[in-house]
Design an enzyme around this catalytic site. Sequence first.
Site, short mmCIF file in Angstrom:
data_model
loop_
_atom_site.label_atom_id
_atom_site.label_comp_id
_atom_site.label_asym_id
_atom_site.label_seq_id
_atom_site.Cartn_x
_atom_site.Cartn_y
_atom_site.Cartn_z
N GLY A 26 0.84 -1.20 0.00
CA GLY A 26 0.00 0.00 0.00
C GLY A 26 0.87 1.25 0.00
CB SER A 27 -0.03 4.73 0.57
OG SER A 27 -0.70 4.57 1.80
N PRO A 28 3.07 4.58 1.31
CG PRO A 28 4.85 5.65 0.24
CD PRO A 28 3.43 5.23 0.03
CB VAL A 55 -1.32 2.96 5.04
CG1 VAL A 55 -1.92 1.84 5.87
CG2 VAL A 55 -2.40 3.99 4.70
N GLY A 56 1.97 2.51 5.35
CA GLY A 56 3.10 1.64 5.70
C GLY A 56 3.72 2.03 7.04
CD GLU A 71 6.95 -5.71 -1.88
OE1 GLU A 71 7.09 -4.95 -2.86
OE2 GLU A 71 7.78 -6.58 -1.60
CB CYS A 98 3.06 0.25 -6.99
SG CYS A 98 3.45 -1.40 -7.56
P1 NAD Z 1 -3.49 2.24 1.13
O1 NAD Z 1 -2.21 2.33 1.87
O2 NAD Z 1 -4.46 3.36 1.27
O3 NAD Z 1 -4.30 0.92 1.56
C1 NAD Z 1 -3.70 -0.36 1.56
C2 NAD Z 1 -4.40 -1.24 2.58
O4 NAD Z 1 -4.24 -0.66 3.86
C3 NAD Z 1 -5.90 -1.43 2.36
O5 NAD Z 1 -6.23 -2.79 2.58
C4 NAD Z 1 -6.53 -0.54 3.41
O6 NAD Z 1 -7.75 -1.06 3.90
C5 NAD Z 1 -5.50 -0.51 4.52
N1 NAD Z 1 -5.48 0.75 5.25
C6 NAD Z 1 -5.77 1.99 4.76
N2 NAD Z 1 -5.62 2.93 5.72
C7 NAD Z 1 -5.24 2.28 6.84
C8 NAD Z 1 -4.92 2.69 8.16
N3 NAD Z 1 -4.97 3.99 8.52
N4 NAD Z 1 -4.56 1.75 9.06
C9 NAD Z 1 -4.47 0.46 8.70
N5 NAD Z 1 -4.78 0.00 7.47
C10 NAD Z 1 -5.15 0.90 6.54
O7 NAD Z 1 -3.07 1.99 -0.39
P2 NAD Z 1 -4.00 1.90 -1.65
O8 NAD Z 1 -4.60 3.24 -1.92
O9 NAD Z 1 -4.91 0.73 -1.55
O10 NAD Z 1 -2.92 1.56 -2.78
C11 NAD Z 1 -2.16 2.54 -3.40
C12 NAD Z 1 -0.77 2.62 -2.84
O11 NAD Z 1 -0.17 1.35 -2.78
C13 NAD Z 1 0.16 3.46 -3.72
O12 NAD Z 1 1.02 4.21 -2.92
C14 NAD Z 1 0.94 2.39 -4.49
O13 NAD Z 1 2.16 2.83 -5.00
C15 NAD Z 1 1.09 1.35 -3.45
N6 NAD Z 1 1.31 0.03 -4.06
C16 NAD Z 1 2.51 -0.58 -3.89
C17 NAD Z 1 2.75 -1.81 -4.49
C18 NAD Z 1 4.05 -2.53 -4.36
O14 NAD Z 1 4.10 -3.70 -4.70
N7 NAD Z 1 5.10 -1.91 -3.86
C19 NAD Z 1 1.75 -2.40 -5.24
C20 NAD Z 1 0.54 -1.74 -5.38
C21 NAD Z 1 0.33 -0.53 -4.76
#
Ligand code: NAD
Length: 451
Positions: free
Chosen positions: A191-193, A195-196, A213, A247
């Site tokens: 997901g996003s940095p 939330v990471g 990731e 991503c």
């Molecule tokens: P996101 O971080 O918003 O959400 C990812 C997951 O985290 C979802 O399942 C969501 O329910 C959960 N989440 C959201 N907010 C949260 C919180 N506050 N606390 C705990 N969990 C939470 O990301 P997204 O919008 O779904 O995806 C887009 C991002 O992911 C972009 O930054 C993209 O570059 C990245 N991405 C990375 C890869 C990779 O392999 N490196 C692949 C795809 C997407």
Amino acid sequence: MDGDRIEATVTRQKAAVAERRLRFGLEERKGALAHLRQTIERRERDIVEALRRDFGKPEPEVILTEILPVLQEIRHTMRHLKRWMRERRVAPTLATLGTSARIRPEPRGLCLIIAPWNYPFNLALGPLVSALAAGNSAVVKPSEMTPATSQVIADIIEETFPPDLVAVVQGGREVSQQLLDQPFDHIFFTGSPEVGKIVMAAAARHLSSVTLELGGKSPTIVGPGADLDKAARWIAFGKFVNAGQTCIAPDHVFVHRSIEARFSEALRAAIRHAYGADPQASRDYARIVNAHHAERLRGLLQDATDKGARISFGGEAEGTYLAPTLIEAITPQMDIDREEIFGPVLPIMAYDGLDEVINRINARPKPLALYIFEKDAAFAEEIVARTSSGGVGVNLTTMHYSHAGLPFGGVNNSGIGAAHGYFGFQAFSHVKPILKERWSAVPMLFPPYRP
Ligand code: NAD
């Protein structure tokens, strides 16, 4: 799912972990993967339909970027798993003469996999393949933004695995945070940095290990000696597949000033070739995942044009449709220059000297991918050597993701750890050293010490 049920799911799985260590060997793991492959193949139509409903993803893109990567991961893993699981002997060092040393990969235990929405099927089930290969149990939390696909994932997993081996928990941020309260042995988050960072902080409470990731702004550099048609075709594909919601999509392009006009023309031609004169009517062009993200992208364009940027191609928007768009005259004051774009908008920036580009890249968080187009190998090598990024593509985009033998992951802001093939197996394994005494002389050095 409420907090009590989440706790019950995790407790049931934890209870089964110890026993599974003894009976989840090579054959059982391969059996689980083969079973998963069968269910995916049987459910192919449902997966295609779910992704069409969630964001109009074209069927060939579902097959190519969602289903095939998971099936390839299963095939590659089943072929090599025996070797990966094998205990490795290590020669003794001088100090450990008289011992025998081995390294054994062991399952981490119970793992949490949190997936994003942009490749919702691939990025939930790909890591699950590695988790099972390494002998773990897992809870999978798909994205709430793609509800139809999340339901298909839940159905597939329910049909394939006993709930104490793999369980799906659906829900949004709150559910995700309830899961993060649980003592998982490993958390694999995509997901996003932003939330990471939340995930890593939560993992710290239990000292769970993490694979993150993440995303970021992946730069692309087109050198003065690039094959422009080839560069344009690869960049158009990498940027506009999945309507830019990838991503590792090129986020922005630096193009050498001497070829700027010719490259721009080649890029327009590549976009027209892929999606026709009216991409809105093309069956091969996806939509933005929801109104919120469509609005966010329109906002980025508006902010940029208000501050002097020029849309040189595309820009049309209607509902969740946003045309493949090229934008020029970007300045650091614009949001589009700071935020990960994550949509079909490509800033093109002319440069004169390579130092200027490299300094710019190094002044920002390390990107997930970096692409270079240039026939002169020394040009590419200079950029690779002077920058840090999760991965690099030379004269191509996105394909490094598809090589089963390469680690896939970011670095710092774009991620921690790696996925895919052996590297995915490693992410979900603890490598345990085992040292056995045979005829060691070390006891002669035990106290009482002699001069
Ligand atoms: P996101 O971080 O918003 O959400 C990812 C997951 O985290 C979802 O399942 C969501 O329910 C959960 N989440 C959201 N907010 C949260 C919180 N506050 N606390 C705990 N969990 C939470 O990301 P997204 O919008 O779904 O995806 C887009 C991002 O992911 C972009 O930054 C993209 O570059 C990245 N991405 C990375 C890869 C990779 O392999 N490196 C692949 C795809 C997407």
